[in-house]
Design a protein around this motif. Structure first.
Motif, PDB file in Angstrom:
ATOM      1  N   ARG A 112      56.862  46.956  90.647  1.00 55.83           N
ATOM      2  CA  ARG A 112      57.338  45.712  91.372  1.00 55.83           C
ATOM      3  C   ARG A 112      55.909  45.330  92.004  1.00 55.83           C
ATOM      4  N   ARG A 113      55.717  43.946  91.959  1.00 55.63           N
ATOM      5  CA  ARG A 113      54.384  43.427  92.394  1.00 55.63           C
ATOM      6  C   ARG A 113      54.425  43.355  93.863  1.00 55.63           C
ATOM      7  N   PRO A 114      53.236  43.938  94.419  1.00 59.48           N
ATOM      8  CA  PRO A 114      53.256  43.940  96.169  1.00 59.48           C
ATOM      9  C   PRO A 114      52.786  42.359  96.636  1.00 59.48           C
ATOM     10  N   ALA A 115      53.266  42.106  97.849  1.00 62.16           N
ATOM     11  CA  ALA A 115      53.298  40.767  98.316  1.00 62.16           C
ATOM     12  C   ALA A 115      52.168  40.247  98.529  1.00 62.16           C
ATOM     13  N   GLU A 116      51.132  41.359  98.654  1.00 61.58           N
ATOM     14  CA  GLU A 116      49.754  40.870  99.205  1.00 61.58           C
ATOM     15  C   GLU A 116      48.967  40.320  97.583  1.00 61.58           C
ATOM     16  N   LEU A 117      49.301  40.556  96.527  1.00 61.25           N
ATOM     17  CA  LEU A 117      48.893  40.275  95.244  1.00 61.25           C
ATOM     18  C   LEU A 117      49.440  39.026  94.840  1.00 61.25           C
ATOM     19  N   ASP A 118      48.913  37.806  94.240  1.00 59.67           N
ATOM     20  CA  ASP A 118      49.386  36.690  93.648  1.00 59.67           C
ATOM     21  C   ASP A 118      49.694  37.176  92.208  1.00 59.67           C
ATOM     22  N   HIS A 119      50.513  36.495  91.555  1.00 61.10           N
ATOM     23  CA  HIS A 119      51.058  37.098  90.237  1.00 61.10           C
ATOM     24  C   HIS A 119      49.883  37.042  89.257  1.00 61.10           C
ATOM     25  N   ASP A 120      48.982  36.171  89.179  1.00 65.24           N
ATOM     26  CA  ASP A 120      47.962  36.358  88.203  1.00 65.24           C
ATOM     27  C   ASP A 120      47.095  37.345  88.370  1.00 65.24           C
ATOM     28  N   GLU A 121      46.617  37.896  89.750  1.00 68.82           N
ATOM     29  CA  GLU A 121      45.692  38.767  89.985  1.00 68.82           C
ATOM     30  C   GLU A 121      46.384  40.252  89.762  1.00 68.82           C
ATOM     31  N   TRP A 122      47.851  40.145  90.179  1.00 71.85           N
ATOM     32  CA  TRP A 122      48.398  41.441  89.925  1.00 71.85           C
ATOM     33  C   TRP A 122      48.393  41.897  88.290  1.00 71.85           C
ATOM     34  N   LEU A 123      48.706  40.560  87.401  1.00 70.15           N
ATOM     35  CA  LEU A 123      48.676  40.738  85.961  1.00 70.15           C
ATOM     36  C   LEU A 123      47.435  41.301  85.529  1.00 70.15           C
ATOM     37  N   ARG A 124      46.168  40.847  86.091  1.00 71.50           N
ATOM     38  CA  ARG A 124      44.889  41.127  85.777  1.00 71.50           C
ATOM     39  C   ARG A 124      44.481  42.576  85.905  1.00 71.50           C
ATOM     40  N   ARG A 125      44.953  42.867  87.009  1.00 69.99           N
ATOM     41  CA  ARG A 125      44.661  44.424  87.464  1.00 69.99           C
ATOM     42  C   ARG A 125      45.647  45.330  86.828  1.00 69.99           C
ATOM     43  N   TRP A 126      46.649  45.002  86.104  1.00 68.71           N
ATOM     44  CA  TRP A 126      47.604  45.662  85.608  1.00 68.71           C
ATOM     45  C   TRP A 126      47.174  45.933  84.265  1.00 68.71           C
ATOM     46  N   MET A 127      47.219  44.666  83.544  1.00 71.47           N
ATOM     47  CA  MET A 127      46.972  44.496  81.893  1.00 71.47           C
ATOM     48  C   MET A 127      45.493  44.942  81.623  1.00 71.47           C
ATOM     49  N   VAL A 128      44.778  44.317  82.510  1.00 77.18           N
ATOM     50  CA  VAL A 128      43.197  44.597  82.067  1.00 77.18           C
ATOM     51  C   VAL A 128      42.567  45.596  82.752  1.00 77.18           C
ATOM     52  N   ASP A 129      42.727  46.058  83.858  1.00 78.03           N
ATOM     53  CA  ASP A 129      41.984  46.880  84.553  1.00 78.03           C
ATOM     54  C   ASP A 129      42.602  48.515  84.414  1.00 78.03           C
ATOM     55  N   HIS A 130      43.849  48.290  84.743  1.00 72.11           N
ATOM     56  CA  HIS A 130      44.653  49.650  84.698  1.00 72.11           C
ATOM     57  C   HIS A 130      44.992  50.163  83.611  1.00 72.11           C
ATOM     58  N   ALA A 158      64.960  42.924  92.039  1.00 72.29           N
ATOM     59  CA  ALA A 158      63.378  42.487  91.548  1.00 72.29           C
ATOM     60  C   ALA A 158      62.629  43.618  90.851  1.00 72.29           C
ATOM     61  N   VAL A 159      62.345  43.088  89.785  1.00 70.94           N
ATOM     62  CA  VAL A 159      61.370  44.068  88.833  1.00 70.94           C
ATOM     63  C   VAL A 159      60.478  43.050  88.197  1.00 70.94           C
ATOM     64  N   ASP A 160      59.172  43.460  88.304  1.00 70.67           N
ATOM     65  CA  ASP A 160      57.894  42.600  87.720  1.00 70.67           C
ATOM     66  C   ASP A 160      57.449  43.168  86.367  1.00 70.67           C
ATOM     67  N   GLY A 161      57.682  44.525  86.231  1.00 72.44           N
ATOM     68  CA  GLY A 161      57.097  45.176  84.935  1.00 72.44           C
ATOM     69  C   GLY A 161      57.945  46.384  84.582  1.00 72.44           C
ATOM     70  N   LEU A 162      57.927  46.840  83.139  1.00 75.93           N
ATOM     71  CA  LEU A 162      58.334  48.151  82.706  1.00 75.93           C
ATOM     72  C   LEU A 162      57.490  48.649  81.918  1.00 75.93           C
ATOM     73  N   VAL A 163      57.126  49.913  82.267  1.00 72.88           N
ATOM     74  CA  VAL A 163      56.195  50.621  81.357  1.00 72.88           C
ATOM     75  C   VAL A 163      56.737  51.736  80.396  1.00 72.88           C
ATOM     76  N   GLU A 164      56.515  51.731  79.077  1.00 70.72           N
ATOM     77  CA  GLU A 164      57.060  52.847  78.470  1.00 70.72           C
ATOM     78  C   GLU A 164      55.683  53.692  78.102  1.00 70.72           C
ATOM     79  N   GLU A 165      55.702  54.974  78.485  1.00 69.02           N
ATOM     80  CA  GLU A 165      54.649  56.178  78.039  1.00 69.02           C
ATOM     81  C   GLU A 165      55.472  57.433  77.446  1.00 69.02           C
ATOM     82  N   LEU A 166      54.717  57.668  76.244  1.00 72.43           N
ATOM     83  CA  LEU A 166      55.070  58.855  75.656  1.00 72.43           C
ATOM     84  C   LEU A 166      53.836  60.012  75.851  1.00 72.43           C
ATOM     85  N   PHE A 167      54.480  60.976  76.286  1.00 68.38           N
ATOM     86  CA  PHE A 167      53.483  62.101  76.378  1.00 68.38           C
ATOM     87  C   PHE A 167      54.186  63.203  75.345  1.00 68.38           C
ATOM     88  N   PRO A 168      53.244  64.285  75.009  1.00 66.29           N
ATOM     89  CA  PRO A 168      53.799  65.442  74.525  1.00 66.29           C
ATOM     90  C   PRO A 168      55.046  65.995  75.434  1.00 66.29           C
TER      91      PRO A 168
END
Length: 220
Positions: A112-130, A158-168
């Motif tokens: 869920r996107r935190p209120a202090e981040l606008d959508h574009d900045e949140w996406l950048r931090r998630w999709m690019v940086d993180h 309210a949901v903004d993203g869903l991440v699927e991660e596979l581990f051993p």
């Protein structure tokens, strides 16, 4: 391809979502590929975080299907909320579309996107940086990011993203297997610290559901 993801609540979903009769009803409304993620005994010892009061019991993903019709079928076996998503496959997991259980701990994180981040900045931090941090600091061999485009069911939380991660599979109970630190406690601590700092930048250190699951893929 259009992808829809459904969060599920209910008893015995590990059985009912893998039921051939349910799959036949989904096929009848146009589902050709089906992904089922369920909480069950093989992942019972894994770390879990619940933000919603009623813990999520499973997830269903479909592609190029009538989402309303799929939700109606799934609503016959449990409570369902659906989302249209934009899928980004950063690390393609190995896939066998025969219904077998993937040899993996398949975590699904509900963001869920935190209120202090606008959508574009949140996406950048998630999709690019993180993204690079997450892959570098963990032993993931499958990593799929799903950006929520719109809810598909009335009253969907309210949901903004869903991440699927596979581990051993060993990562269910072994932190070194989860982080890929090969038994080195200092390296484990370093990786955890780097990951958690990045997680905090996207607000995933709060308001997060982290659901360990078993993953099954079907061609209907």
């Amino acid at each position: 391809m259009r992808k829809s993801m459904f969060l599920m609540w209910g008893d015995e979903l590990a059985t009912t979502l893998r039921d051939g009769a349910v799959h036949a009803r989904l096929a009848a409304v146009g589902v050709r590929r089906l992904q089922v993620n369920v909480t069950d005994d093989p992942v019972a010892g894994a770390l879990r975080i619940d933000h919603v009061d009623d813990p999520i019991a499973g997830f269903v993903s479909v592609w190029d299907a009538d989402a309303a019709a799929v939700a109606e079928v799934l609503g016959q076996v449990g409570v369902v909320h659906g989302y249209a998503v934009d899928e980004h496959r950063r690390l393609d997991p190995p896939e066998a579309w025969d219904g077998s259980r993937a040899d993996a701990l398949a975590n699904v994180a509900v963001l869920r996107r935190p209120a202090e981040l606008d959508h574009d900045e949140w996406l950048r931090r998630w999709m690019v940086d993180h993204t690079t941090v997450a892959i570098r600091t963990q032993a993931t061999f499958g990593y799929v990011q799903n950006v929520v485009v719109a809810p598909l069911t009335a009253g969907a939380p309210a949901v903004d993203g869903l991440v699927e991660e596979l581990f051993p599979s060993a990562a269910v109970t072994d932190m070194h297997a989860f982080y890929g630190s090969r038994g080195d406690d200092a390296e484990l601590g370093r990786r955890i610290g780097e990951l958690m700092a990045s997680v905090a930048r996207i607000g995933a250190d709060r308001d997060l559901d982290l659901v360990p699951t078993s993953r099954h893929l079907y061609e209907l």
